[in-house]
Write a protein that holds these residues in place. Structure first.
Motif, short mmCIF file in Angstrom:
data_model
loop_
_atom_site.label_atom_id
_atom_site.label_comp_id
_atom_site.label_asym_id
_atom_site.label_seq_id
_atom_site.Cartn_x
_atom_site.Cartn_y
_atom_site.Cartn_z
N VAL B 141 0.84 -1.20 0.00
CA VAL B 141 0.00 0.00 0.00
C VAL B 141 0.87 1.24 0.00
CG1 VAL B 141 -1.53 1.37 1.47
CG2 VAL B 141 -2.03 -1.04 1.05
N VAL B 145 1.60 0.68 -5.03
CA VAL B 145 1.31 -0.36 -6.02
C VAL B 145 -0.20 -0.41 -6.23
CG1 VAL B 145 1.46 -2.83 -6.52
CG2 VAL B 145 3.33 -1.68 -5.33
N PRO B 146 -0.67 -0.36 -7.48
CA PRO B 146 -2.12 -0.39 -7.72
C PRO B 146 -2.77 -1.65 -7.16
CG PRO B 146 -0.96 0.23 -9.71
CD PRO B 146 0.08 -0.21 -8.74
N LYS B 147 -4.06 -1.54 -6.90
CA LYS B 147 -4.77 -2.62 -6.22
C LYS B 147 -4.66 -3.94 -6.97
CE LYS B 147 -9.20 -3.63 -4.06
NZ LYS B 147 -10.56 -3.13 -3.79
N ARG B 150 -1.34 -5.40 -6.50
CA ARG B 150 -1.19 -5.87 -5.11
C ARG B 150 -1.85 -7.24 -4.94
NH1 ARG B 150 -2.93 -0.49 -3.30
NH2 ARG B 150 -4.84 -1.41 -2.49
#
Lengths: 410, 254
Positions: B141, B145-147, B150
């Motif tokens: 987070v 890093v984009p969801k 992740r």
């Protein structure tokens, strides 16, 4: 700098905050209720303050008079025990003769004893006016017609019409209705000397005074009070002539009658409120305490909430999350709880105001004593959301600095 | 500044080992640490301290698993905290891939820890409201890093630790061993250079603990691992075991 990272982080922070709130729904509900109680404390007390002023303004507005002349201090709660304006009918006649005044009339207030039997009397307030009008909104019967002021040199020794309008509560208390005869006097000893006929029931002046009041023709009240000789009154009210500016008329009258206070309707309300330093101080103190109490309660709440999460927060810090993220997470929780608490508090305000108004009406006779203007709702909501978010954010920021390794129980 | 530090760390990690002495993943040099004591009555101006570490020097090479043993209060956890940058020792230096952490600010140490250190706690410290996958993704987070990325990374790590079919489970729906494996996956989320584990099997039964140790052994093939424990079977997986008494190294051997 790319906006991607902040956006990604912000979304993640919001997600984490909601996950925390969902984890303990009971605790979240309690927190929302606590915030809503703070909001209610503020909105209800502020409504009381606003209502006191509004009731006074409404009372004066209902009288539909532009100018109020008095000789301070005027204290309606004492129900006109002081009637400092002498020769009130003469002064009213002088005013009416002016080009910039269309009409003027005196108004007197006294404490009186009243009852259907000479030896069974109730104490209440009496207002003496020249006539009643449609604005009285009679519950039964009607009012009395205009009683002409005595001409120069003539002072009545007996009531001229001996008609009276009772407040409904007074009517119930003494067991009288329209057509009945009641005894009235400024003391128990003199009351049996004056018999009046009940011609109607209305709470018009009760709203003005905030206590049940009866209304009688002014000359008759002066006879009962023994002030006929000096023709005393509490106020002289006047209407500016069509096309005349009430403020300009006020200035002219103030110059002409320097011994009296001459005010417009709005100024009279302010003066009456300002003449009650104790009431003002009490109101201000209560509202201040409500706000401080709300802030303290909210602060404690979020401090407790953060304390309960300190192990998780310490773990998050240990795995590399920054203080900004932790503070943001707590602040979002505060924002959500503040929003929900604010909404609950605002939604609960009208029914509670209604209930308290009914209670106040039963106890002291005021109708709509609590009034909630939109500004009060805004203040209450801003307190919940603003204080909730700021306090939670600060608490989250501080906890990021003070987290102990021991919280991880390594 | 942070980029400069990370650059230094990266260049230090990439130095060819055949030309010079390899840079240790972790180096503690003459580390002494004193905690302020609490409780009791102190006179004005008096300060009572407890010495947790006394002149400790340790090198840990990449791919090496170090076991730290000793009784409670011997300084095992203090060493782990110092390596993670969670505390700054009173004196001495703590280097991570050649960079001294001790002069860095809290913010910079947090940044270094985020990038290069994975932590496995005895009590797991998983967020109970988040799924296993969300817990593993937590360290990512902060790095923005984009969801979707992740989730992908977390799913890969959970699959590696044998929990590919448990990604959406809450911690309360997992056994102790599974929770610790989630914690290990979380420690690996940022692909750290160093993994520290404090009593990683302390809350697990023997069979589950052995499975977790096997996993840590795998982790240690590519990274430096510092493992603190009272348990001999746990320490058996270490390449070296360092014994501590009263904050001092009393033995360091294979």
């Amino acid at each position: 700098m790319s906006l991607r990272y902040p956006v990604v982080r912000t979304r993640a922070v919001i997600g984490l905050a909601f996950a925390h709130l969902r984890r303990s729904p009971g605790r979240t509900v309690l927190a929302v209720l606590a915030v809503s109680l703070s909001v209610l404390a503020v909105t209800l007390l502020a409504s009381l303050g606003a209502g006191v002023v509004e009731v006074g303004e409404t009372g004066l507005d209902n009288a539909n008079r532009d100018i109020w002349i008095s000789s301070d201090p005027v204290d309606p709660s004492a129900s006109g025990t002081e009637n400092p304006i002498a020769d009130s009918h003469g002064t009213a006649a002088e005013l009416t003769a002016r080009d910039d005044v269309s009409s003027a009339a005196p108004l007197a207030m006294h404490e009186v004893y009243i009852g259907t039997e000479p030896d069974d009397l109730e104490r209440t307030s009496a207002v003496g006016v020249q006539e009643t009008h449609d604005g009285f909104d009679f519950q039964s019967g009607h009012g009395f017609d205009r009683v002409e002021p005595p001409s120069d040199g003539e002072r009545p020794t007996e009531p001229q019409t001996a008609e009276i309008v009772l407040d409904p509560q007074v009517a119930d208390a003494v067991g009288a209705s329209v057509g009945d005869t009641v005894y009235i006097g400024t003391s128990r000893e003199t009351a049996p000397d004056y018999e009046f006929t009940v011609v109607g029931t209305a709470s018009y002046y009760s709203q003005f005074l905030g206590t049940p009041a009866v209304t009688v023709p002014l000359p008759d009240l002066q006879v009962v009070a023994g002030t006929t000789g000096t023709d005393r009154a509490t106020f002289i009210t006047a209407d500016a002539a069509a096309g005349s500016d009430p403020a300009a008329v006020r200035d002219d009258l103030a110059a002409e009658y320097p011994d009296y206070e001459v005010r417009t309707s709005d100024e009279q309300v302010e003066a009456m409120v300002a003449d009650r330093p104790l009431v003002l101080a009490s109101g201000t103190t209560l509202v201040g305490l409500a706000v401080i109490g709300g802030v303290v309660l909210t602060t404690n709440l979020f401090a407790l909430m953060v304390t309960q999460q300190r192990r998780e927060l310490a773990a998050l810090r240990a795995i590399g999350l920054s203080r900004h993220v932790l503070a943001g997470m707590i602040a979002v929780q505060g924002l959500v709880i503040g929003l929900l608490g604010g909404i609950v508090g605002i939604v609960a305000t009208p029914p509670l105001t209604h209930a308290l108004n009914r209670l106040a009406h039963e106890l002291v006779g005021f109708e709509n004593l609590l009034q909630t203007p939109p500004e009060v709702y805004l203040v209450g909501f801003a307190l919940a959301v603003g204080v909730g978010t700021v306090v939670a954010g600060i608490t989250g920021w501080r906890v990021g600095r003070t987290l102990k390794l021991q919280h991880l129980e390594l | 500044m942070i980029h400069r530090i990370l650059g230094t760390l990266a260049s230090a990690a990439s130095q060819p080992s055949d030309e010079r002495q390899p840079t240790p993943a972790v180096r503690l040099d003459g580390v002494t640490h004193e905690y302020g004591a609490t409780g009791g009555r102190l006179r004005a101006g008096e300060q009572r301290t407890v010495t947790a570490l006394r002149d400790v020097s340790i090198d840990v090479q990449p791919g090496e698993t170090i076991g730290l043993e000793g009784p409670s209060g011997s300084g095992k956890s203090t060493i782990l905290h110092a390596v993670a940058g969670l505390l700054v020792p009173t004196s001495g230096s703590v280097e991570l891939i050649g960079t001294d952490l001790t002069p860095l600010s809290t913010r910079k140490r947090t940044h270094v820890r985020r990038q290069h250190v994975g932590i496995v706690f005895q009590h797991f410290h998983l967020l109970p409201s988040l799924s296993a996958r969300a817990n593993v993704a937590l360290p990512l987070v902060q790095t923005g890093v984009p969801k979707r990325a992740r989730r992908k990374r977390a799913t890969e790590l959970l699959t590696q630790v044998g929990l590919g079919d448990r990604t959406t489970h809450l911690p309360s729906e997992l056994s102790g061993g599974e929770r610790q494996r989630v914690a290990i996956a979380r420690a690996l989320a940022t692909d750290p250079t160093v993994v520290i584990a404090d009593e990683p099997t302390g809350e697990l039964d023997t069979a589950t603990g052995n499975a977790v140790l096997d996993l840590l052994t795998d982790v240690g093939r590519e990274r430096a691992v510092l493992l603190a424990s009272h348990d001999e079977s746990t320490l058996a997986v270490a390449d070296r075991v360092i014994t501590l008494r009263d904050g001092q190294v009393v033995a360091d051997g294979h």
